[in-house]
Motif scaffolding. Structure first.
Motif, short mmCIF file in Angstrom:
data_model
loop_
_atom_site.label_atom_id
_atom_site.label_comp_id
_atom_site.label_asym_id
_atom_site.label_seq_id
_atom_site.Cartn_x
_atom_site.Cartn_y
_atom_site.Cartn_z
N SER A 37 3.86 -30.57 -21.19
CA SER A 37 2.67 -30.91 -21.97
C SER A 37 2.79 -32.31 -22.56
CB SER A 37 2.47 -29.88 -23.08
OG SER A 37 2.20 -28.61 -22.54
N SER A 38 3.99 -32.65 -23.03
CA SER A 38 4.22 -33.99 -23.58
C SER A 38 4.06 -35.05 -22.51
CB SER A 38 5.61 -34.07 -24.21
OG SER A 38 5.74 -33.17 -25.28
N ALA A 39 4.56 -34.76 -21.30
CA ALA A 39 4.44 -35.73 -20.20
C ALA A 39 2.98 -35.98 -19.85
CB ALA A 39 5.20 -35.22 -18.98
N PHE A 40 2.17 -34.91 -19.86
CA PHE A 40 0.75 -35.05 -19.55
C PHE A 40 0.04 -35.92 -20.58
CE2 PHE A 40 0.52 -32.21 -16.03
CZ PHE A 40 -0.73 -32.44 -15.45
N CYS A 41 0.54 -35.92 -21.81
CA CYS A 41 -0.07 -36.75 -22.85
C CYS A 41 0.30 -38.22 -22.69
CB CYS A 41 0.37 -36.26 -24.23
SG CYS A 41 -0.27 -34.64 -24.68
N CYS A 42 1.40 -38.48 -21.98
CA CYS A 42 1.93 -39.85 -21.90
C CYS A 42 1.61 -40.55 -20.58
CB CYS A 42 3.44 -39.83 -22.09
SG CYS A 42 4.00 -39.21 -23.68
N TRP A 62 0.42 -21.65 -18.23
CA TRP A 62 0.27 -23.08 -18.59
C TRP A 62 -0.72 -23.76 -17.66
CZ3 TRP A 62 1.90 -27.74 -16.15
CH2 TRP A 62 1.89 -28.88 -16.97
N LEU A 63 -0.67 -23.44 -16.37
CA LEU A 63 -1.60 -24.03 -15.42
C LEU A 63 -3.03 -23.59 -15.73
CD1 LEU A 63 -2.20 -25.69 -12.88
CD2 LEU A 63 -1.68 -23.65 -11.51
N ARG A 64 -3.20 -22.32 -16.05
CA ARG A 64 -4.54 -21.84 -16.43
C ARG A 64 -5.07 -22.61 -17.64
NH1 ARG A 64 -2.18 -16.43 -15.84
NH2 ARG A 64 -2.83 -15.51 -13.84
N GLN A 65 -4.19 -22.89 -18.59
CA GLN A 65 -4.59 -23.64 -19.77
C GLN A 65 -5.01 -25.05 -19.39
OE1 GLN A 65 -5.00 -22.55 -22.84
NE2 GLN A 65 -5.61 -24.58 -23.61
N LEU A 66 -4.25 -25.67 -18.49
CA LEU A 66 -4.61 -27.01 -18.01
C LEU A 66 -6.02 -27.01 -17.41
CD1 LEU A 66 -1.58 -28.64 -16.13
CD2 LEU A 66 -2.50 -29.24 -18.37
N ARG A 67 -6.27 -26.02 -16.55
CA ARG A 67 -7.58 -25.95 -15.90
C ARG A 67 -8.69 -25.71 -16.93
NH1 ARG A 67 -5.46 -28.59 -12.16
NH2 ARG A 67 -4.81 -27.58 -10.21
N SER A 68 -8.42 -24.89 -17.93
CA SER A 68 -9.44 -24.63 -18.94
C SER A 68 -9.74 -25.88 -19.76
CB SER A 68 -8.99 -23.49 -19.86
OG SER A 68 -7.93 -23.89 -20.71
N GLU A 69 -8.78 -26.81 -19.83
CA GLU A 69 -8.97 -28.05 -20.57
C GLU A 69 -9.60 -29.14 -19.70
OE1 GLU A 69 -5.08 -28.93 -21.95
OE2 GLU A 69 -5.08 -27.35 -23.49
N PHE A 91 -3.28 -18.57 -6.88
CA PHE A 91 -4.45 -19.33 -6.45
C PHE A 91 -5.62 -19.14 -7.41
CE2 PHE A 91 -2.23 -19.17 -2.29
CZ PHE A 91 -2.19 -20.53 -2.05
N ASN A 92 -5.80 -17.92 -7.90
CA ASN A 92 -6.86 -17.68 -8.88
C ASN A 92 -6.60 -18.41 -10.19
OD1 ASN A 92 -8.37 -16.06 -7.17
ND2 ASN A 92 -7.47 -14.14 -7.92
N GLY A 93 -5.32 -18.70 -10.45
CA GLY A 93 -4.97 -19.40 -11.68
C GLY A 93 -5.13 -20.90 -11.62
N GLY A 94 -5.50 -21.41 -10.44
CA GLY A 94 -5.77 -22.84 -10.33
C GLY A 94 -4.85 -23.63 -9.44
N ALA A 95 -3.92 -22.96 -8.74
CA ALA A 95 -3.02 -23.67 -7.83
C ALA A 95 -3.73 -24.06 -6.54
CB ALA A 95 -1.81 -22.82 -7.51
N ASP A 96 -3.28 -25.16 -5.96
CA ASP A 96 -3.84 -25.62 -4.68
C ASP A 96 -2.97 -25.20 -3.50
OD1 ASP A 96 -6.16 -27.65 -5.45
OD2 ASP A 96 -4.52 -27.93 -6.87
N ASP A 97 -1.70 -24.87 -3.77
CA ASP A 97 -0.82 -24.39 -2.71
C ASP A 97 0.33 -23.63 -3.36
OD1 ASP A 97 0.20 -23.88 -0.22
OD2 ASP A 97 0.40 -25.98 0.37
#
Length: 229
Positions: A37-42, A62-69, A91-97
């Motif tokens: 999460s910190s890396a994504f902010c930077c 965590w990935l689901r949270q990313l997608r919701s944001e 895949f339903n949670g937002g993964a591409d592979d």
């Protein structure tokens, strides 16, 4: 391509980081979701590699949270569990592979490039500008049909300039996408890379030229009439 690898297994992350680095990816490695999460902010990332089981939580949550944001970064999930129900949930949670561990780096890189092609809707991966042809998958460049040899970092610079050909690419954008947090980078590393890339283009007779926009960044132009340097 700036990549975030979220995995706490040192042997795997070491091997993946080396292999991706050799293939033109700048890789940041973190071992927890808090660090991710910190890396994504930077930093801004083009692709995410994510282990599901992490010391401080569930990678899929965590990935689901990313997608919701609203984060749309392509994500490749890795796991040593391979149940049909889990793959569907991934895949339903937002993964591409989805890759089953152990991960083979050649397959991982091929999957990553396929995901990136889909995310940018690339039907023909070959980038053509003037008499220059660039294959981002095979990491090969040719000028008027003749191969152009350049170092990995110079190819990364060229790729970013080609993706925005005719437009100014800010210096900060290049530095953000070319180097990971762990790279030891000198103050003039980008200028050195640009200088060497210009030399390759000039000697090969390439029509595209790199112009410095002082105080801002660089632009790749293709004048209608170019005299080889």
């Amino acid at each position: 391509m700036r990549t975030l690898l979220v995995d706490h297994h040192a042997d795997l992350t070491r091997a993946v980081r080396v292999a991706l680095g050799d293939s033109g990816f700048a890789v940041d490695v973190v071992g927890t979701l808090e660090q991710a999460s910190s890396a994504f902010c930077c930093a801004s990332y083009e692709i995410l590699l994510l282990e599901l089981v992490l010391p401080d939580g569930d990678g899929l949550d965590w990935l689901r949270q990313l997608r919701s944001e609203g984060h749309s970064v392509p994500a490749v999930v890795m796991s040593n569990i391979d149940h049909l129900e889990q793959r569907i949930a991934v895949f339903n949670g937002g993964a591409d592979d989805f890759l089953v561990k152990p991960v083979f780096t050649d397959e991982l890189i091929a999957r990553m490039r396929a995901v990136l092609r889909r995310s940018t809707q690339m039907t023909d991966p070959i980038i053509v500008f003037g008499n220059l042809h660039f294959d981002p998958i095979g990491r090969q460049v040719s000028v008027a049909g003749h191969p152009l040899m350049a170092a990995r970092r110079e190819l990364c610079i060229l790729e970013h300039l080609l993706n925005r050909a005719g437009r100014i690419v800010p210096r900060a954008h290049l530095e953000d996408h070319l180097y990971s947090f762990n790279d030891e980078v000198s103050a003039n590393a980008l200028e050195v890379g640009i200088y060497r890339l210009r030399g390759h283009l000039n000697r090969s007779g390439a029509t595209p030229r790199i112009k410095t926009v002082r105080g801002i960044g660089y632009i790749l132009e293709c004048p209608t009439s170019v005299t080889s340097a």
